[in-house]
Design a protein around this motif. Structure first.
Motif, mmCIF file in Angstrom:
data_model
loop_
_atom_site.group_PDB
_atom_site.id
_atom_site.type_symbol
_atom_site.label_atom_id
_atom_site.label_comp_id
_atom_site.label_asym_id
_atom_site.label_seq_id
_atom_site.Cartn_x
_atom_site.Cartn_y
_atom_site.Cartn_z
ATOM 1 N N GLN A 1 -37.671 50.530 -10.285
ATOM 2 C CA GLN A 1 -37.000 51.638 -9.039
ATOM 3 C C GLN A 1 -35.922 50.505 -8.450
ATOM 4 N N VAL A 2 -34.336 50.744 -8.343
ATOM 5 C CA VAL A 2 -33.983 50.094 -7.381
ATOM 6 C C VAL A 2 -32.482 51.208 -7.340
ATOM 7 N N GLU A 3 -31.908 51.602 -5.667
ATOM 8 C CA GLU A 3 -31.113 51.660 -5.682
ATOM 9 C C GLU A 3 -30.318 50.971 -5.193
ATOM 10 N N LEU A 4 -28.555 50.913 -5.309
ATOM 11 C CA LEU A 4 -27.728 49.742 -4.912
ATOM 12 C C LEU A 4 -26.811 50.624 -3.735
ATOM 13 N N VAL A 5 -26.686 50.522 -2.767
ATOM 14 C CA VAL A 5 -25.825 51.060 -2.169
ATOM 15 C C VAL A 5 -24.415 49.913 -0.812
ATOM 16 N N GLU A 6 -23.528 50.399 -2.301
ATOM 17 C CA GLU A 6 -22.285 49.645 -2.222
ATOM 18 C C GLU A 6 -21.323 49.976 -0.934
ATOM 19 N N SER A 7 -21.094 48.458 -0.055
ATOM 20 C CA SER A 7 -20.031 49.222 1.489
ATOM 21 C C SER A 7 -18.893 47.715 1.092
ATOM 22 N N ARG A 26 -35.412 47.513 -2.853
ATOM 23 C CA ARG A 26 -36.414 46.808 -2.923
ATOM 24 C C ARG A 26 -36.532 45.508 -2.553
ATOM 25 N N ARG A 27 -37.161 45.628 -2.204
ATOM 26 C CA ARG A 27 -37.412 43.829 -1.670
ATOM 27 C C ARG A 27 -37.934 43.151 -3.374
ATOM 28 N N ALA A 28 -38.256 43.376 -4.372
ATOM 29 C CA ALA A 28 -38.478 42.967 -5.979
ATOM 30 C C ALA A 28 -36.620 42.718 -6.483
ATOM 31 N N PHE A 29 -35.640 43.001 -5.519
ATOM 32 C CA PHE A 29 -34.342 42.497 -5.400
ATOM 33 C C PHE A 29 -34.355 41.306 -5.705
ATOM 34 N N SER A 30 -34.956 41.035 -5.529
ATOM 35 C CA SER A 30 -35.386 39.217 -6.220
ATOM 36 C C SER A 30 -35.230 38.382 -7.213
ATOM 37 N N ASP A 73 -28.569 37.127 -1.266
ATOM 38 C CA ASP A 73 -28.882 37.254 -0.187
ATOM 39 C C ASP A 73 -30.173 37.171 -0.360
ATOM 40 N N ASN A 74 -31.219 37.066 -1.017
ATOM 41 C CA ASN A 74 -32.733 37.803 -0.845
ATOM 42 C C ASN A 74 -33.422 38.159 -0.648
ATOM 43 N N ALA A 75 -32.880 37.183 1.164
ATOM 44 C CA ALA A 75 -34.032 37.540 2.053
ATOM 45 C C ALA A 75 -33.311 39.568 2.473
ATOM 46 N N ASN A 76 -32.408 39.567 2.539
ATOM 47 C CA ASN A 76 -31.802 40.371 3.142
ATOM 48 C C ASN A 76 -31.876 41.822 1.988
ATOM 49 N N ASN A 77 -32.051 41.482 0.670
ATOM 50 C CA ASN A 77 -31.663 42.122 -0.658
ATOM 51 C C ASN A 77 -30.368 42.519 -0.468
ATOM 52 N N THR A 78 -29.347 41.645 -0.614
ATOM 53 C CA THR A 78 -28.178 41.983 -0.951
ATOM 54 C C THR A 78 -26.876 41.266 -1.145
ATOM 55 N N VAL A 79 -25.843 40.928 -2.852
ATOM 56 C CA VAL A 79 -25.201 40.689 -3.062
ATOM 57 C C VAL A 79 -24.227 41.294 -2.236
ATOM 58 N N TYR A 80 -22.922 40.105 -2.572
ATOM 59 C CA TYR A 80 -22.123 40.013 -1.627
ATOM 60 C C TYR A 80 -20.998 39.846 -2.383
ATOM 61 N N LEU A 81 -19.568 40.724 -2.243
ATOM 62 C CA LEU A 81 -18.595 39.796 -3.041
ATOM 63 C C LEU A 81 -17.483 39.554 -2.311
ATOM 64 N N GLN A 82 -17.166 38.604 -2.082
ATOM 65 C CA GLN A 82 -15.924 38.032 -1.264
ATOM 66 C C GLN A 82 -15.029 38.374 -1.676
ATOM 67 N N MET A 83 -13.764 38.794 -1.197
ATOM 68 C CA MET A 83 -12.311 38.968 -2.325
ATOM 69 C C MET A 83 -11.629 38.258 -1.452
ATOM 70 N N ASN A 84 -10.445 37.418 -1.189
ATOM 71 C CA ASN A 84 -9.281 36.003 -0.807
ATOM 72 C C ASN A 84 -8.266 37.084 -2.014
ATOM 73 N N SER A 85 -7.065 36.273 -1.371
ATOM 74 C CA SER A 85 -6.223 36.416 -2.309
ATOM 75 C C SER A 85 -5.573 37.383 -3.081
ATOM 76 N N LEU A 86 -5.942 38.395 -2.194
ATOM 77 C CA LEU A 86 -5.990 39.767 -3.255
ATOM 78 C C LEU A 86 -4.529 40.438 -3.802
ATOM 79 N N LYS A 87 -4.864 40.776 -5.005
ATOM 80 C CA LYS A 87 -3.150 41.040 -5.608
ATOM 81 C C LYS A 87 -3.820 42.937 -5.230
ATOM 82 N N PRO A 88 -2.604 44.036 -5.436
ATOM 83 C CA PRO A 88 -2.417 45.085 -5.471
ATOM 84 C C PRO A 88 -3.332 45.704 -7.144
ATOM 85 N N GLU A 89 -2.778 44.673 -7.762
ATOM 86 C CA GLU A 89 -3.571 44.591 -9.779
ATOM 87 C C GLU A 89 -5.282 44.714 -9.017
ATOM 88 N N ASP A 90 -5.513 44.450 -8.137
ATOM 89 C CA ASP A 90 -7.460 44.342 -7.320
ATOM 90 C C ASP A 90 -7.722 45.397 -7.427
#
Length: 128
Positions: A1-7, A26-30, A73-90
């Protein structure tokens, strides 16, 4: 089981940038493949981007290719989404997802049904 928290969601003007984070419990997120999906009001949930367990392979929807970047980033159990040039349809609620054993289907990463674990979502609003 793994819990995910977005921000990282929020209100931004068109052309601006945001970085979403998805922290796993979880560390096993890697060992997990991860993806980002979004759901706009009144529409179905759609694939945005995915990354394999090691971070070596990434996949994008055509609508965000060249503007969004997914990273893991497996060392920090985190996934990122960098969003540039955002549009209203995003504008949408963005969800982080993860799975440990992907199905043996071409393009599985685009299927919401392929992911076992989901975050609660974070709202992204892009004003024109």
């Amino acid at each position: 089981q793994v819990e995910l928290v977005e921000s990282g969601g929020g209100l931004v003007q068109a052309g601006g940038s945001l970085r979403l984070s998805c922290a796993a419990s979880r560390r096993a997120f890697s060992s997990y493949d991860s993806g980002w999906f979004r759901q706009a009001s009144g529409k179905e949930r759609e694939f945005v981007a995915a990354v394999n367990w090691s971070g070596d392979s990434t996949y994008y929807a055509d609508s965000v290719k060249g503007r969004f970047t997914i990273s893991k980033d497996n060392a920090n159990n985190t996934v990122y989404l960098q969003m540039n040039s955002l549009k209203p349809e995003d504008t949408a609620v963005y969800y982080c997802a993860a799975n440990l054993v992907p199905p043996l289907v071409d393009g599985w990463y685009r299927l919401s049904s392929a992911y076992n674990y989901w975050g609660q979502g974070t709202q992204v609003t892009v004003s024109s």
